[in-house]
Structure formats: C-alpha cells, structure tokens
Design an enzyme around this catalytic site. Structure first.
Site, PDB file in Angstrom:
ATOM      1  N   LYS A   1      -5.014 -10.442  -6.416  1.00 43.48           N
ATOM      2  CA  LYS A   1      -6.447 -10.619  -5.806  1.00 43.48           C
ATOM      3  C   LYS A   1      -7.152  -9.402  -6.244  1.00 43.48           C
ATOM      4  O   LYS A   1      -6.718  -8.228  -6.654  1.00 43.48           O
ATOM      5  CB  LYS A   1      -6.202 -10.698  -4.358  1.00 43.48           C
ATOM      6  CG  LYS A   1      -6.304  -9.334  -3.559  1.00 43.48           C
ATOM      7  CD  LYS A   1      -6.384  -9.312  -2.407  1.00 43.48           C
ATOM      8  CE  LYS A   1      -6.518  -7.890  -1.681  1.00 43.48           C
ATOM      9  NZ  LYS A   1      -7.835  -7.353  -0.966  1.00 43.48           N
TER      10      LYS A   1
ATOM     11  N   LYS B   1       0.970  -1.278  -0.011  1.00 46.33           N
ATOM     12  CA  LYS B   1      -0.121  -0.084  -0.008  1.00 46.33           C
ATOM     13  C   LYS B   1       0.774   1.505  -0.212  1.00 46.33           C
ATOM     14  O   LYS B   1       0.465   2.238  -0.480  1.00 46.33           O
ATOM     15  CB  LYS B   1      -1.018  -0.030   1.194  1.00 46.33           C
ATOM     16  CG  LYS B   1      -2.011  -1.045   1.055  1.00 46.33           C
ATOM     17  CD  LYS B   1      -3.272  -0.701   1.823  1.00 46.33           C
ATOM     18  CE  LYS B   1      -4.405  -2.016   1.499  1.00 46.33           C
ATOM     19  NZ  LYS B   1      -5.569  -1.551   2.071  1.00 46.33           N
TER      20      LYS B   1
ATOM     21  N   LYS C   1     -10.444  -3.465  -3.751  1.00 47.83           N
ATOM     22  CA  LYS C   1     -11.267  -2.298  -3.836  1.00 47.83           C
ATOM     23  C   LYS C   1     -10.504  -1.185  -4.398  1.00 47.83           C
ATOM     24  O   LYS C   1     -10.920  -0.269  -5.141  1.00 47.83           O
ATOM     25  CB  LYS C   1     -11.455  -1.840  -2.298  1.00 47.83           C
ATOM     26  CG  LYS C   1     -12.663  -2.592  -1.708  1.00 47.83           C
ATOM     27  CD  LYS C   1     -12.620  -2.131  -0.197  1.00 47.83           C
ATOM     28  CE  LYS C   1     -13.675  -2.772   0.418  1.00 47.83           C
ATOM     29  NZ  LYS C   1     -13.672  -2.529   1.873  1.00 47.83           N
TER      30      LYS C   1
HETATM   31  P1  ATP Z   1      -7.883  -3.464  -0.621  1.00 47.27           P
HETATM   32  O1  ATP Z   1      -7.744  -4.240  -1.611  1.00 47.27           O
HETATM   33  O2  ATP Z   1      -8.229  -2.022  -1.156  1.00 47.27           O
HETATM   34  O3  ATP Z   1      -7.122  -3.346   0.445  1.00 47.27           O
HETATM   35  P2  ATP Z   1     -10.104  -5.236   0.222  1.00 47.27           P
HETATM   36  O4  ATP Z   1     -10.765  -5.366  -1.197  1.00 47.27           O
HETATM   37  O5  ATP Z   1      -9.051  -6.222   0.513  1.00 47.27           O
HETATM   38  O6  ATP Z   1      -9.309  -3.630   0.162  1.00 47.27           O
HETATM   39  P3  ATP Z   1     -10.991  -5.066   2.876  1.00 47.27           P
HETATM   40  O7  ATP Z   1     -12.045  -4.128   3.487  1.00 47.27           O
HETATM   41  O8  ATP Z   1      -9.621  -4.888   3.158  1.00 47.27           O
HETATM   42  O9  ATP Z   1     -11.235  -4.994   1.373  1.00 47.27           O
HETATM   43  O10 ATP Z   1     -11.213  -6.438   3.238  1.00 47.27           O
HETATM   44  C1  ATP Z   1     -12.797  -6.934   3.566  1.00 47.27           C
HETATM   45  C2  ATP Z   1     -12.584  -8.587   4.015  1.00 47.27           C
HETATM   46  O11 ATP Z   1     -12.726  -9.040   2.531  1.00 47.27           O
HETATM   47  C3  ATP Z   1     -11.317  -8.958   4.401  1.00 47.27           C
HETATM   48  O12 ATP Z   1     -11.706 -10.368   5.201  1.00 47.27           O
HETATM   49  C4  ATP Z   1     -10.558  -9.631   3.226  1.00 47.27           C
HETATM   50  O13 ATP Z   1      -9.769 -10.596   3.618  1.00 47.27           O
HETATM   51  C5  ATP Z   1     -11.790  -9.959   2.369  1.00 47.27           C
HETATM   52  N1  ATP Z   1     -11.325  -9.821   0.917  1.00 47.27           N
HETATM   53  C6  ATP Z   1     -10.869  -8.790   0.317  1.00 47.27           C
HETATM   54  N2  ATP Z   1     -10.255  -8.929  -1.104  1.00 47.27           N
HETATM   55  C7  ATP Z   1     -10.847 -10.408  -1.129  1.00 47.27           C
HETATM   56  C8  ATP Z   1     -10.538 -11.217  -2.264  1.00 47.27           C
HETATM   57  N3  ATP Z   1     -10.108 -10.708  -3.372  1.00 47.27           N
HETATM   58  N4  ATP Z   1     -10.950 -12.416  -1.919  1.00 47.27           N
HETATM   59  C9  ATP Z   1     -11.521 -13.023  -0.809  1.00 47.27           C
HETATM   60  N5  ATP Z   1     -11.497 -12.115   0.244  1.00 47.27           N
HETATM   61  C10 ATP Z   1     -11.312 -10.864   0.083  1.00 47.27           C
END
Ligand code: ATP
Ligand code: LTN
Length: 348
Positions: free
Chosen positions: A215, A132, A218
């Site tokens: 992955k 990040k 967001k």
């Molecule tokens: P960013 O990628 O911007 O860091 P994020 O998409 O990981 O954000 P978070 O709010 O950090 O979103 O995560 C919320 C939940 O979703 C966490 O439990 C995280 O492990 C899960 N998660 C996030 N992305 C994935 C993914 N691609 N597949 C499965 N679980 C996910």
C-alpha cells in the site's frame, strides 16, 4: 440506571433539510507528514463528500503519532499542516468538527481504562503492530502495542456509528467492536455504541508507485513510492513517469498487472469515470499518453488544494481557533462517556 444508546445527540444544529438526528461519524488521521494520494482517496475525500450527511467528528491523532519516535518540532508543525490540508481538501467546520486528539484529555484517560480491559491475546494478533515494530520488538514503546486501544477509545468516546477509513484499518475496527461488546456485556449496560466501519471498495487501498503490491504509505522511505498532496507539478510528473508498470501495452484494469491496475484506478477515481470509460479513453494508446493524462489529472486535482492550504497556513491564529472551537464543542460528549465508564466500573 441504563445508559442511553447515544447519550449526547447533536453537535451541530440540524437544518430543516436533514433528518433530526443524524448518525455520528468519527475518523482520525496521524500528523506524521507525507500525506499522500492514498490518504486522500481512501479517507479524506470520502469524509468531505459525506460531511453533510452525518454528524461528523474528525481528529488529528497526535497521541498516536508519538507511538514511534518523532521530533517535537516536526510533530507540532505536522499537526497544523494536517489541519490545513484537511480544511483545504474541503472539510468545512460548519458541517463537521476537526480537533487535535491531545486537546481532549479524555482520550488518554479512557485509554488507560480500556487497556485494562483488553486481553493481550487480542493485541498480539494485530498485524500493523508487527509490521511497524519489525525487528525492534524489544525496543519499541508499549504505546505502539496499545495503539489499537487508543484508537478504540477515540471512536467509543463519541458513541460513533460509522468509521470511514481505508482497508488497512479493518483489523483495528474489529478490535474496537469486540472491546465495546465485551465491556457492554460485562456490565450489562449499553455504555458504548457499537461502531461500524465504512470501507469503500474503490480507493480503500491505493498502492505504492514503485511496488504496487504494497500500500502507498507515509512511512515508506522511498519518496517515489507515493504522491504527496503537497508535491509540485514537476515532482508529480517525475513520480508518475517512474511508476512501475509492465511490458504489456494495453491500458486495462487487469488485477494480474498491479502497476497499471493501480494507476488506472487512481485515474478513474480522480476523474469520476467508470472503469469502462477509463479503459475506453486509452484504447489504442500507450503508457506515454496514459501517464501524461494521469499527471494532468493529479496536478489539477491538487492545485486548488495546495492553493487553499497555503492561504490557511498563513493565518495560524485562525487555524488554531478553528481547532479549539471544535474541541470545545465535542469535549462534553467524550466527558460524558468517560464519566459513565468510571461510574460503571467503580472509579471515584
Ligand atoms: P503509515 O502507512 O505510515 O501507517 P498511513 O499512510 O496509513 O500511514 P494514516 O494516518 O495511518 O496514514 O491513515 C489515514 C487514513 O488514510 C486512514 O483512514 C487509512 O486507512 C487511509 N489510508 C492510508 N493509506 C492508504 C492507502 N494506501 N490507500 C487508501 N487509504 C489509505
Ligand atoms: N489508526 C488510524 C488513525 C486513527 C483512527 C482513529 C481512524 C486513530 N484513531 C479513530 C479512525 C478512527 C490510522 O492509522 N489510519
């Protein structure tokens, strides 16, 4: 005086059908917008499916969201939207508590304390920070660096047993456990329950649609990399149509072919089929048929969530009331743990 393992037992009254003391689950999600299918399959859906099995506390982690620049109006809007999405996805506050992190000041206070107990070497190893911060190592706020400590506080304040998250949070969970163990052994008291991660094998890592080696995220600048839970049927269709596949024809779970592996995985999770059933459904068919079927499944999964989301957002007072009630219910648990920590280390 030794501290009880689980000082405040129950948030909700147990019904006769459930064992008297349920294990506590805590998880959090950032209100950073663009909530996507990865968040749903990796986290939210599991929270919903198991909400009656545990004593659940779910948190919209707005203090984490300010570790990177975010517009104030957007943060406030995203926070309500996230609450509405979670409730629309099936979280039911008769079975769980859902609150906003900054509404319970104990998180910030505990975070300062535990920062003082966290070796810098541990934080230096966190890969999410490196990703990040990227090139901006000197300019990012120290909050981003201390992010895992705040996450540890979220979990430890509630004497949590289980933390359901996606695979990307594995390292943060290890740090939480290490921190709790270190603190307990420094003071020779079981101040904190040592939490365990609940990382499901399937769904724990939904991959990006345009680059299936990364992955789904967001914060990916390419909107075609993810399906957002609030996307229209048209957007979903376009995104799936553009999703990266390969030149081979078979619709099978082949880890060597990450594009189709990921899409078929999403299909399998949303239909509840086994891998074999999903492969059988497309035997002798091509990408066109498969993508059409996947589009339909995604649209039909999201349709009722979106409908309920719109209803919930239209009654802002009710939404705020739900969040407040939950915060009021769980605050005493956090306050008690914080007080124990202060007593043990000699504050006050
Ligand atoms: P960013 O990628 O911007 O860091 P994020 O998409 O990981 O954000 P978070 O709010 O950090 O979103 O995560 C919320 C939940 O979703 C966490 O439990 C995280 O492990 C899960 N998660 C996030 N992305 C994935 C993914 N691609 N597949 C499965 N679980 C996910
Ligand atoms: N860091 C997590 C969000 C998060 C969390 C938590 C998850 C903050 N506090 C406590 C589980 C438990 C993320 O980015 N997914």
């Amino acid at each position: 005086m030794s501290v009880e393992l689980n000082p405040v037992n129950e948030v909700k009254t147990d019904t006769a059908a459930q064992p008297p003391i349920r294990k506590r689950v805590f998880s959090g999600i950032q209100p950073t917008g663009n909530i996507h299918l990865g968040n749903y399959l990796g986290a939210i859906r599991n929270w919903v499916a198991e909400q009656t099995h545990y004593d659940n506390i779910f948190c919209i982690v707005d203090l984490h969201a300010i570790t990177l620049p975010i517009d104030p109006k957007e943060l406030r809007t995203n926070t309500r939207q996230m609450a509405a999405i979670l409730l629309a996805s099936g979280l039911d506050t008769r079975h769980c508590n859902l609150f906003i992190q900054s509404h319970i000041h104990e998180h910030a206070e505990m975070s300062w304390i535990l920062n003082c107990f966290t070796p810098m070497g541990w934080l230096n190893r966190m890969t999410q920070f490196k990703t990040k911060a990227g090139e901006n190592l000197d300019s990012v706020g120290t909050g981003l660096y201390c992010y895992p400590v705040l996450m540890a506080c979220d979990i430890l304040l509630y004497q949590t047993h289980y933390v359901p998250v996606g695979d990307d949070q594995r390292q943060h969970l290890e740090l939480t456990r290490d921190l709790a163990q270190r603190f307990n052994s420094m003071y020779k008291k079981r101040v904190f329950t040592i939490p365990e991660g609940q990382i499901r094998e399937v769904g724990a890592r939904v991959m990006s649609l345009d680059d299936p080696t990364k992955k789904m995220s967001k914060s990916d600048p390419n909107p075609f990399s993810r399906i957002n839970l609030l996307d229209s049927p048209k957007e979903i269709k376009q995104k799936i149509a553009r999703a990266t596949t390969d030149s081979e024809k078979l619709i099978t779970f082949d880890p060597e072919r990450p594009g189709i592996y990921n899409l078929l995985g999403i299909y399998q999770l949303l239909t509840g089929q086994s891998q074999q059933e999903s492969e059988d459904a497309f035997a002798g068919k091509g990408y066109g048929d498969f993508k059409a079927a996947l589009t339909e499944v995604v649209v039909e999964t999201l349709r009722p969530i979106q409908q309920r989301y719109n209803e919930l957002l239209s009654d802002r007072a009710m939404l705020d009331n739900i969040l407040k009630e939950s915060a009021d219910t769980v605050r005493p648990i956090a306050a008690k743990t914080l007080q124990t920590v202060k007593d043990v280390i000699g504050l006050g």
